[in-house]
Design a protein around this motif. Structure first.
Motif, mmCIF file in Angstrom:
data_model
loop_
_atom_site.group_PDB
_atom_site.id
_atom_site.type_symbol
_atom_site.label_atom_id
_atom_site.label_comp_id
_atom_site.label_asym_id
_atom_site.label_seq_id
_atom_site.Cartn_x
_atom_site.Cartn_y
_atom_site.Cartn_z
ATOM 1 N N GLU A 133 21.046 33.995 33.533
ATOM 2 C CA GLU A 133 21.691 35.477 32.757
ATOM 3 C C GLU A 133 22.515 36.218 33.818
ATOM 4 N N LYS A 134 22.249 36.005 35.145
ATOM 5 C CA LYS A 134 23.171 36.721 35.938
ATOM 6 C C LYS A 134 24.599 36.020 36.086
ATOM 7 N N SER A 135 24.887 34.997 35.405
ATOM 8 C CA SER A 135 25.878 34.280 35.270
ATOM 9 C C SER A 135 26.583 34.619 34.035
ATOM 10 N N GLY A 136 26.073 35.492 33.145
ATOM 11 C CA GLY A 136 26.320 35.569 31.821
ATOM 12 C C GLY A 136 26.170 35.143 30.609
ATOM 13 N N GLY B 287 28.937 37.020 35.469
ATOM 14 C CA GLY B 287 28.150 37.808 34.416
ATOM 15 C C GLY B 287 28.845 39.164 34.101
ATOM 16 N N ASP B 288 29.353 39.763 35.188
ATOM 17 C CA ASP B 288 29.674 41.024 34.864
ATOM 18 C C ASP B 288 31.185 41.193 34.052
ATOM 19 N N SER B 289 32.031 40.397 34.550
ATOM 20 C CA SER B 289 33.487 40.387 34.125
ATOM 21 C C SER B 289 33.847 39.089 34.220
ATOM 22 N N SER B 290 34.073 38.625 33.140
ATOM 23 C CA SER B 290 34.710 36.935 32.963
ATOM 24 C C SER B 290 36.176 37.062 33.452
ATOM 25 N N VAL C 284 31.081 27.843 36.391
ATOM 26 C CA VAL C 284 30.062 28.718 37.198
ATOM 27 C C VAL C 284 28.808 28.989 36.254
ATOM 28 N N ARG C 285 28.948 29.069 34.886
ATOM 29 C CA ARG C 285 27.901 29.150 34.160
ATOM 30 C C ARG C 285 27.078 27.989 33.809
ATOM 31 N N VAL C 286 27.695 26.942 33.792
ATOM 32 C CA VAL C 286 27.084 25.574 33.538
ATOM 33 C C VAL C 286 26.248 25.234 34.835
ATOM 34 N N GLU D 297 28.165 40.647 30.398
ATOM 35 C CA GLU D 297 28.755 39.814 29.789
ATOM 36 C C GLU D 297 27.370 39.368 28.775
ATOM 37 N N LEU D 298 26.363 39.679 28.819
ATOM 38 C CA LEU D 298 25.357 39.453 27.897
ATOM 39 C C LEU D 298 25.258 40.338 26.748
ATOM 40 N N ASN D 299 25.961 41.383 26.863
ATOM 41 C CA ASN D 299 25.948 42.440 25.759
ATOM 42 C C ASN D 299 24.898 43.008 25.260
#
Length: 306
Positions: free
Chosen positions: A35-38, A175-178, A191-193, A301-303
């Motif tokens: 989740e830290k990665s969004g 996670g905070d700003s793609s 990064v997310r994968v 980025e998780l909304n």
């Protein structure tokens, strides 16, 4: 109850918090990284069950519990990587994909694990913290899973890495700003994968803890929803790895309360006490997700913080 009985219950709950909370710790740390990665991974229940089956099978076939733990982590990483790759595709929803993979992981575990229901496998060793006591009850209560210190160290290392390393900064940025991550030349999907895959490996170790330590066998009802509870646990911990440790011990203590009371002869309401982790999950979700409360620390980025 007498003072001695209350003392026995307290020690039993503390020991049980570590024993029951160890799978929660690893699964919540894995989800925290994801989740830290969004990205959110609701397929953790499938990861946990499939990893538990794979870890038990690996230990049974090799006779080495640590090889079982390694195999459990690898299988968890593979299923989580599939989730990460699918979610990288256009117009694919994280939530729907996670639910689908939860069903896939559980179904594969139940199908492939049928021959493993009866056999016994090598177990993860224990660390005896109660040798100072002459009481067999205290010694039994303070016999902890050897994976637990690894989980504690992992929580501390993750917290340090998020705050002090370049890779930690990249994960938090994704996670905070793609848009900011892309502007600096990083592939957000990559990064997310990677974060989801490593998170799956960590969660897989939690699955191994279930089948190779407590309860220490393989059956189809092994997880009891712990993978889904871990998602709520991460929200409660505000996406902080060290706080995940405290939350895991809280959930573990809630799960250990019923057996601790039963050990001193109090069996009334035993099934109610067994429901404590689920009731606690509901209360935490209501408390943390209220519109009047700010979800500080939530990756944007998780909304979930908007």
């Amino acid at each position: 109850m007498s003072v001695d009985m209350w003392g026995d219950v307290t020690i039993a709950v503390l020991g049980g918090a570590i024993r029951v909370g160890t799978p929660f710790l690893f699964v919540s740390l894995g989800e925290c990284l994801t989740e830290k990665s969004g990205r959110i991974n609701l397929g953790l229940e499938g990861v946990l069950v499939l990893s538990a089956m794979a870890g038990f099978g690996g230990s049974y076939l090799t006779g080495n519990a640590w090889l079982g733990v390694l195999l459990a982590g690898v299988v968890g990483a593979m299923l989580a990587m599939l989730h990460g790759l699918l979610c990288s595709l256009p117009r694919v929803n994280d939530i729907a994909t996670g639910i689908a993979l939860m069903l896939l992981g559980s179904g594969l575990a139940f199908y492939l694990g049928k021959p493993l229901i009866q056999p016994q496998a090598a177990q993860i060793p224990s660390i005896d913290l109660g040798m100072w006591s002459d009481s067999p009850q205290v010694q039994a209560a303070l016999r902890i899973n050897a994976l637990f210190p690894i989980g504690v160290l992992l929580a501390v290392l993750m917290a340090w890495a998020f705050a002090n390393t370049r890779w930690g900064l990249i994960v938090r940025m994704a996670g905070d700003s793609s848009d900011a991550a892309r502007a600096l030349g990083y592939s957000v999907n990559t990064v997310r994968v990677l974060a989801t895959t490593v998170g799956g490996f960590i969660a897989g170790m939690g699955g191994a803890s279930l089948s190779l330590y407590y309860p220490g066998s393989w059956n189809e009802g092994l997880s009891s929803g712990q993978g889904l509870i871990a998602v709520a646990l991460v929200i409660f911990a505000r996406w902080r790895p060290v706080a995940c440790l405290g939350a895991a011990l809280l959930f573990g203590g809630a799960g250990a309360l019923g057996p601790a009371l039963q050990s001193v002869g109090i069996s009334a309401g035993y099934h109610l006490f067994n429901a404590m982790p689920y009731a606690l999950t509901l209360l935490i979700l209501v408390w943390t997700c209220s519109p009047k409360r700010s979800l500080q620390g939530a990756p944007m980025e998780l909304n979930v913080s908007r």
